[in-house]
Design a protein around this motif. Structure first.
Motif, PDB file in Angstrom:
ATOM      1  N   ALA A   1       0.783  -1.466  -0.375  1.00 33.58           N
ATOM      2  CA  ALA A   1      -0.139   0.252   0.093  1.00 33.58           C
ATOM      3  C   ALA A   1       1.093   1.364   0.017  1.00 33.58           C
ATOM      4  O   ALA A   1       2.356   1.204  -0.068  1.00 33.58           O
ATOM      5  CB  ALA A   1      -1.114  -0.226   1.084  1.00 33.58           C
ATOM      6  N   ALA A   2       0.643   2.354  -1.064  1.00 33.09           N
ATOM      7  CA  ALA A   2       1.630   3.645  -1.046  1.00 33.09           C
ATOM      8  C   ALA A   2       0.840   4.519   0.429  1.00 33.09           C
ATOM      9  O   ALA A   2      -0.310   4.607   0.609  1.00 33.09           O
ATOM     10  CB  ALA A   2       0.876   3.911  -2.019  1.00 33.09           C
ATOM     11  N   PRO A   3       1.745   4.944   0.957  1.00 32.02           N
ATOM     12  CA  PRO A   3       1.437   5.960   2.030  1.00 32.02           C
ATOM     13  C   PRO A   3       0.584   7.330   1.603  1.00 32.02           C
ATOM     14  O   PRO A   3       0.509   7.521  -0.151  1.00 32.02           O
ATOM     15  CB  PRO A   3       3.146   6.435   2.293  1.00 32.02           C
ATOM     16  N   ALA A   4       0.700   7.895   2.323  1.00 32.39           N
ATOM     17  CA  ALA A   4      -0.450   9.399   1.898  1.00 32.39           C
ATOM     18  C   ALA A   4       0.235  10.021   0.906  1.00 32.39           C
ATOM     19  O   ALA A   4      -0.431  10.483   0.077  1.00 32.39           O
ATOM     20  CB  ALA A   4      -1.194   9.776   3.508  1.00 32.39           C
ATOM     21  N   GLN A   5       1.435   9.845   1.112  1.00 35.78           N
ATOM     22  CA  GLN A   5       3.138  11.479   0.631  1.00 35.78           C
ATOM     23  C   GLN A   5       3.111  10.822  -0.581  1.00 35.78           C
ATOM     24  O   GLN A   5       3.564  12.206  -1.726  1.00 35.78           O
ATOM     25  CB  GLN A   5       3.550  11.699   1.670  1.00 35.78           C
ATOM     26  N   ALA A   6       2.593   9.856  -1.260  1.00 26.48           N
ATOM     27  CA  ALA A   6       2.734   9.100  -2.304  1.00 26.48           C
ATOM     28  C   ALA A   6       2.027  10.109  -3.942  1.00 26.48           C
ATOM     29  O   ALA A   6       1.231  10.926  -3.602  1.00 26.48           O
ATOM     30  CB  ALA A   6       2.463   7.657  -2.744  1.00 26.48           C
ATOM     31  N   ASP A   7       2.888  10.415  -5.028  1.00 29.84           N
ATOM     32  CA  ASP A   7       1.927  10.766  -6.140  1.00 29.84           C
ATOM     33  C   ASP A   7       0.601   9.492  -6.634  1.00 29.84           C
ATOM     34  O   ASP A   7       0.231   8.743  -5.912  1.00 29.84           O
ATOM     35  CB  ASP A   7       2.834  10.132  -6.862  1.00 29.84           C
TER      36      ASP A   7
ATOM     37  N   ASP B   1     -11.083  13.771  -5.147  1.00 31.21           N
ATOM     38  CA  ASP B   1     -11.451  14.103  -3.457  1.00 31.21           C
ATOM     39  C   ASP B   1      -9.885  13.645  -3.535  1.00 31.21           C
ATOM     40  O   ASP B   1      -9.671  13.172  -4.508  1.00 31.21           O
ATOM     41  CB  ASP B   1     -12.190  12.802  -2.927  1.00 31.21           C
ATOM     42  N   CYS B   2      -8.491  14.097  -2.158  1.00 30.97           N
ATOM     43  CA  CYS B   2      -7.851  14.123  -2.625  1.00 30.97           C
ATOM     44  C   CYS B   2      -6.853  14.386  -1.586  1.00 30.97           C
ATOM     45  O   CYS B   2      -8.116  14.526  -0.304  1.00 30.97           O
ATOM     46  CB  CYS B   2      -6.863  14.904  -3.644  1.00 30.97           C
ATOM     47  N   VAL B   3      -5.785  13.498  -0.932  1.00 36.95           N
ATOM     48  CA  VAL B   3      -5.302  14.514   0.395  1.00 36.95           C
ATOM     49  C   VAL B   3      -4.018  15.386  -0.187  1.00 36.95           C
ATOM     50  O   VAL B   3      -2.897  15.131  -0.982  1.00 36.95           O
ATOM     51  CB  VAL B   3      -4.193  12.994   0.740  1.00 36.95           C
ATOM     52  N   LEU B   4      -3.925  16.637   0.934  1.00 36.61           N
ATOM     53  CA  LEU B   4      -3.463  17.402   0.715  1.00 36.61           C
ATOM     54  C   LEU B   4      -2.300  17.610   2.551  1.00 36.61           C
ATOM     55  O   LEU B   4      -2.636  17.190   2.820  1.00 36.61           O
ATOM     56  CB  LEU B   4      -3.739  18.594   0.868  1.00 36.61           C
TER      57      LEU B   4
ATOM     58  N   ARG C   1      -8.859  15.847   1.793  1.00 36.46           N
ATOM     59  CA  ARG C   1      -8.535  15.604   3.531  1.00 36.46           C
ATOM     60  C   ARG C   1      -7.144  16.647   3.268  1.00 36.46           C
ATOM     61  O   ARG C   1      -6.023  16.322   2.670  1.00 36.46           O
ATOM     62  CB  ARG C   1      -8.810  14.395   2.911  1.00 36.46           C
ATOM     63  N   VAL C   2      -6.476  16.766   4.779  1.00 37.29           N
ATOM     64  CA  VAL C   2      -5.769  17.601   4.794  1.00 37.29           C
ATOM     65  C   VAL C   2      -5.067  16.200   6.077  1.00 37.29           C
ATOM     66  O   VAL C   2      -5.070  15.721   7.058  1.00 37.29           O
ATOM     67  CB  VAL C   2      -5.314  18.372   5.555  1.00 37.29           C
ATOM     68  N   GLU C   3      -3.820  15.616   5.425  1.00 31.29           N
ATOM     69  CA  GLU C   3      -3.549  14.303   5.686  1.00 31.29           C
ATOM     70  C   GLU C   3      -2.282  14.016   5.496  1.00 31.29           C
ATOM     71  O   GLU C   3      -1.084  14.345   6.823  1.00 31.29           O
ATOM     72  CB  GLU C   3      -4.294  12.823   5.738  1.00 31.29           C
TER      73      GLU C   3
END
Length: 251
Positions: free
Chosen positions: A25-31, A43-46, A117-119
């Motif tokens: 599984a890729a971490p949240a900071q992956a592209d 929907d994305c993670v910032l 989401r800000v994660e």
């Protein structure tokens, strides 16, 4: 980047083949790679306390619209970079909300709503593909009827430039780093088409001596092409590498 097409170096063979078959599984900071139509909500993670780059594949942002929070020192910022048409989102550590939303209009006239989401904690990238643009380009691609060799080279060029060819789907695909001697190899992305599959890797020299990547010629069975941006890696250096093989696995 000047890509040099080479067979897969022997030192990388066992490492890379393991990476191809052992995904994690890729971490949240992956592209992040997202498909979105005109008017869609993305929907994305910032990242919090770091920049997030958002890029439109085969398009660019022309305008961004957001509401001010009333607390300018604690508000997030969206900066438009006009040369490439990217936008950069900066969310300060003291930003109170766990979510961010804004609208963006592209040069092709498409509007996207970002509800993210800000994660994340590290700088990251988000690549957005609009299927409507891909269909138009796919028609041109099919009309040209590229040979498999030409398609292979074009796929390598696309991977090296963070682009996506018509008919291909790109996704982040981080594997556990694999190490042989002082060379570490990690898969970072996969590009899947009807007939070809591309794998993007990061190479790292963890040792104290340079690594000659061009000294060996043996390739893994079934690989159609391999390319990397330099012949040697100095201690501590990283480089990209790209592997292309026929769809459905190694032949």
């Amino acid at each position: 980047m000047s890509l040099l097409a080479r067979p897969f170096p022997t030192a990388l063979t066992s490492v890379a083949l393991a990476a191809l078959t052992c995904a994690f599984a890729a971490p949240a900071q992956a592209d992040q790679f997202v498909e979105a139509a005109d008017g869609a909500t993305i929907d994305c993670v910032l990242a919090r306390g770091a920049l997030t780059r958002i890029a439109l594949v085969e398009d660019g942002f022309a305008n961004v619209s957001k509401m001010a929070s009333g607390f300018p020192y604690n508000d997030f910022e969206v900066t438009h970079e006009p040369v490439r048409g990217d936008i950069y989102v900066s969310v300060p550590l003291q930003y109170a909300s766990a979510r961010v939303s804004f609208f963006a209009t592209s040069s092709a006239g498409h509007v996207y709503k970002f509800a993210c989401r800000v994660e994340g904690e590290d700088a990251s990238q988000l690549f957005v593909t609009n299927p409507a643009l891909a269909k138009s380009e796919a028609a041109d691609w099919e009309e040209g009827s590229p040979s498999r060799d030409d398609a292979t080279l074009r796929l390598i060029e696309a991977m090296a430039n963070d682009a996506v060819l018509p008919g291909f789907r790109a996704r982040a695909a981080l594997s556990r780093p694999r190490r042989t001697g002082s060379l570490e190899v990690q898969q970072v992305a996969e590009y899947e088409g009807a007939e070809l599959t591309g794998q993007a890797f990061t190479l790292r020299n963890l040792g104290s001596e340079p690594i000659d990547l061009s000294s060996e010629r043996e390739a893994p069975a079934g690989a159609l092409a391999f390319a990397y941006g330099r012949d040697a890696l100095a201690p501590g250096e990283t480089a990209q590498a790209f592997l292309v093989f026929a769809k459905g696995g190694l032949e």
